[in-house]
Design an enzyme around this catalytic site. Structure first.
Site, PDB file in Angstrom:
ATOM      1  N   LYS A  22      51.427  46.170  49.977  1.00 17.62           N
ATOM      2  CA  LYS A  22      50.240  46.652  49.358  1.00 17.62           C
ATOM      3  C   LYS A  22      49.154  47.228  50.408  1.00 17.62           C
ATOM      4  O   LYS A  22      48.493  48.387  50.103  1.00 17.62           O
ATOM      5  CB  LYS A  22      49.588  45.275  48.767  1.00 17.62           C
ATOM      6  N   ASN A  23      48.841  46.670  51.554  1.00 18.77           N
ATOM      7  CA  ASN A  23      47.839  47.191  52.333  1.00 18.77           C
ATOM      8  C   ASN A  23      48.166  48.392  53.121  1.00 18.77           C
ATOM      9  O   ASN A  23      47.502  49.105  53.674  1.00 18.77           O
ATOM     10  CB  ASN A  23      47.083  46.034  53.215  1.00 18.77           C
ATOM     11  N   ARG A  93      39.037  47.471  47.297  1.00 17.20           N
ATOM     12  CA  ARG A  93      38.468  47.604  48.550  1.00 17.20           C
ATOM     13  C   ARG A  93      38.912  49.026  49.047  1.00 17.20           C
ATOM     14  O   ARG A  93      38.029  49.861  49.752  1.00 17.20           O
ATOM     15  CB  ARG A  93      38.944  46.476  49.629  1.00 17.20           C
ATOM     16  N   CYS A 117      38.134  41.483  47.000  1.00 17.21           N
ATOM     17  CA  CYS A 117      38.218  40.068  46.973  1.00 17.21           C
ATOM     18  C   CYS A 117      36.783  39.599  47.587  1.00 17.21           C
ATOM     19  O   CYS A 117      36.308  40.321  48.509  1.00 17.21           O
ATOM     20  CB  CYS A 117      39.223  39.164  47.438  1.00 17.21           C
ATOM     21  N   ARG A 122      30.941  41.591  53.251  1.00 20.53           N
ATOM     22  CA  ARG A 122      32.151  42.428  53.801  1.00 20.53           C
ATOM     23  C   ARG A 122      31.522  43.845  54.175  1.00 20.53           C
ATOM     24  O   ARG A 122      31.511  44.758  53.454  1.00 20.53           O
ATOM     25  CB  ARG A 122      33.008  42.750  52.576  1.00 20.53           C
ATOM     26  N   PRO A 123      30.859  43.946  55.367  1.00 19.33           N
ATOM     27  CA  PRO A 123      30.084  45.123  55.910  1.00 19.33           C
ATOM     28  C   PRO A 123      30.819  46.219  56.166  1.00 19.33           C
ATOM     29  O   PRO A 123      32.231  46.120  56.331  1.00 19.33           O
ATOM     30  CB  PRO A 123      29.526  44.543  57.254  1.00 19.33           C
ATOM     31  N   ILE A 124      30.504  47.386  56.443  1.00 16.09           N
ATOM     32  CA  ILE A 124      31.258  48.404  56.612  1.00 16.09           C
ATOM     33  C   ILE A 124      30.781  49.365  57.906  1.00 16.09           C
ATOM     34  O   ILE A 124      30.776  50.588  57.995  1.00 16.09           O
ATOM     35  CB  ILE A 124      31.381  49.454  55.332  1.00 16.09           C
ATOM     36  N   ASP A 305      45.532  36.434  55.240  1.00 20.60           N
ATOM     37  CA  ASP A 305      46.087  36.802  53.863  1.00 20.60           C
ATOM     38  C   ASP A 305      47.110  35.749  53.588  1.00 20.60           C
ATOM     39  O   ASP A 305      47.890  35.477  52.413  1.00 20.60           O
ATOM     40  CB  ASP A 305      46.728  38.061  53.716  1.00 20.60           C
ATOM     41  N   ARG A 397      46.669  42.328  41.029  1.00 15.66           N
ATOM     42  CA  ARG A 397      46.350  43.551  41.955  1.00 15.66           C
ATOM     43  C   ARG A 397      47.174  43.491  43.199  1.00 15.66           C
ATOM     44  O   ARG A 397      47.396  44.532  43.771  1.00 15.66           O
ATOM     45  CB  ARG A 397      44.832  43.102  42.307  1.00 15.66           C
TER      46      ARG A 397
END
Ligand code: EPU
Length: 416
Positions: A22-23, A93, A117, A122-124, A305, A397
């Protein structure tokens, strides 16, 4: 509202075939539109996040052929848009990878704040720092992130935090920047290497993926290529943990055992048998389950995860295990659901103290997030009685064909 009903306690065992990661695919699909033309990607997991990315590409003028059959064909020839609306962006995300892609392909773009999630903040900031170092201007207003650059120029960027998302996003932005970009303190997950391998196949010049430092020599153009996604480390690990929990003998096929080493080590420590082949692992769950300590960390550490699934496994251990979450501030919410099923877990901040119990019992629980959802499903499979799991859209998902795969292993699980 759809939910899963699990009739627990059935004998578990057999074989399961793991899908694409997935990722990785969530980075590969946006990356594909950096080349003008038709790109085909194989071993694509049948998960809803892929469908959202396909819709995003269609919405900006691309053509996508995807029938949830393991293959996606993306034709970027007529892409003429560079925005991702809130409706799409908040669904996952990885929508923010279009920021890096838009910068590289048209020098500007707007993407609404990404979803994903809920693990606390959840900073960017690391993504923004990278874009700005390459010469982009980043403006965040009304939940929209706008990026713009006259020229992207290679730069030296040292990330303060090891971030999968920032590493991929800044690589995407830098592949066509003028000159050399050096990224230090990058994430080293297998999916980072996969995205870089794909970009290199399309003509990018990226070296060092999988180490702490990545060097990117900007190229003027990328060409379409065909690619196959690596197997999903976390899907594989989840079925490994299930084997341990259910005292089952499960052979997990289509995996890269090297990617599973951190998980294998912890299962062995807890007393399970793990046998490795070239592209498979076989886990034989054993009793008693030894209490162990797990601390999650970026790759090659123990993957965050896999934290909820391993914590569920440890619910049935002999005595007290400690699970420390080292990546996210708030990734233990699923423990409240496990407690409804008879688990004995004390949470203090990012630490879960798990006192083993003899058995779990069925209950009405919810998936708090993707992996937290897998945790309660696993618990339901070994619990006495019936478990109802709501919020299953989180699970779908990220876990492909989960009902079929668990059903083939002997679980009595259905969607109503
Ligand atoms: N962080 C920052 N600033 C940033 C970015 C991240 O401080 O600009 C911090 C985060 O707050 C967190 C840490 O860095 O504490 C790691 O975050 P990272 O950016 O690596 O996470 P992500 O890219 O948002 C991806 C996966 C997650 C996985 C993490 C960590 C995708 C789409 N998601 O998220 O996967 O937990 O890396 O490995 O690739 C999942 O599959 O269940 C999942 C949540």
């Amino acid at each position: 509202m759809e939910k899963y009903i699990i009739n627990g306690g059935k004998p578990i065992g057999g074989e399961v075939l793991i899908g694409g990661a997935k990722n990785a695919v969530l980075g590969l699909i946006p990356a594909a539109i950096l080349a003008k033309g038709v790109v085909t990607i194989d071993n694509v997991p049948n998960i809803s996040d892929v469908e959202v990315l396909a819709d995003i590409i269609r919405a900006i003028g691309g053509k996508v052929d995807y029938n949830c059959d393991g293959k996606i064909t993306i034709d970027s020839t007529n892409i003429n848009g560079n925005t991702v609306s809130e409706e799409f962006a908040k669904a996952l995300r990885a929508s923010y990878y279009f920021l890096g892609v838009f910068l590289a392909s048209s020098g500007e773009g707007i993407v609404a704040m990404p979803g994903g999630c809920d693990f606390g903040v959840r900073p960017i900031n690391e993504h923004i720092k990278g874009f700005e170092a390459l010469g982009a201007v980043v403006d965040i207003k009304d939940s929209l992130i706008a990026v713009k650059a006259e020229n992207l120029t290679g730069s030296y960027i040292k990330f303060d935090t090891v971030s999968v998302g920032a590493t991929i996003n800044v690589i995407l932005a830098a592949v066509k920047a003028k000159g050399l970009t050096v990224l230090d303190n990058v994430a080293k997950e297998p999916h980072i290497v996969d995205v870089c391998n794909f970009l290199n196949l399309m003509g990018a010049d990226i070296k060092g993926a999988g180490t702490d430092t990545i060097k990117i020599n900007g190229v003027s153009e990328l060409k379409p290529a065909n690619y196959s996604v690596i197997p999903d480390q976390i899907e594989a690990g989840s079925y490994m943990a299930l084997a341990g929990l259910a005292s089952a003998d499960i052979t997990i096929k289509n995996v890269i055992p090297k990617h599973l080493e951190a998980i294998t080590a912890k299962l062995l420590e807890a007393g399970s048998d793990v046998i490795e082949g070239d592209d498979w692992v076989r886990v034989i769950g054993k009793r008693p389950i030894n209490p162990i300590k797990i601390t999650t960390a970026p790759h090659p550490g123990f993957p965050t995860d896999m934290q909820p699934q391993m914590a569920t496994f440890l619910c049935l251990s002999e005595s007290t295990s400690i699970v420390s979450e080292g990546v996210w501030d708030n990734r233990l919410r699923y423990t409240n659901e496990l407690k409804k099923m008879g688990a004995n877990i004390e949470v203090d901040g990012t630490i879960a103290v798990i006192h083993g119990v003899e058995k779990l019992h069925g209950a009405e629980v919810k998936a708090t997030d993707l992996r937290g959802g897998m945790a309660v499903i696993m618990a339901g499979i070994v619990a006495e009685g019936v478990t109802t799991v709501t919020n299953i859209e989180y699970v779908e998902r990220g876990y492909e064909n989960i009902l079929t795969k668990l059903g083939n292993l002997g679980a009595d699980i259905k969607k109503v």
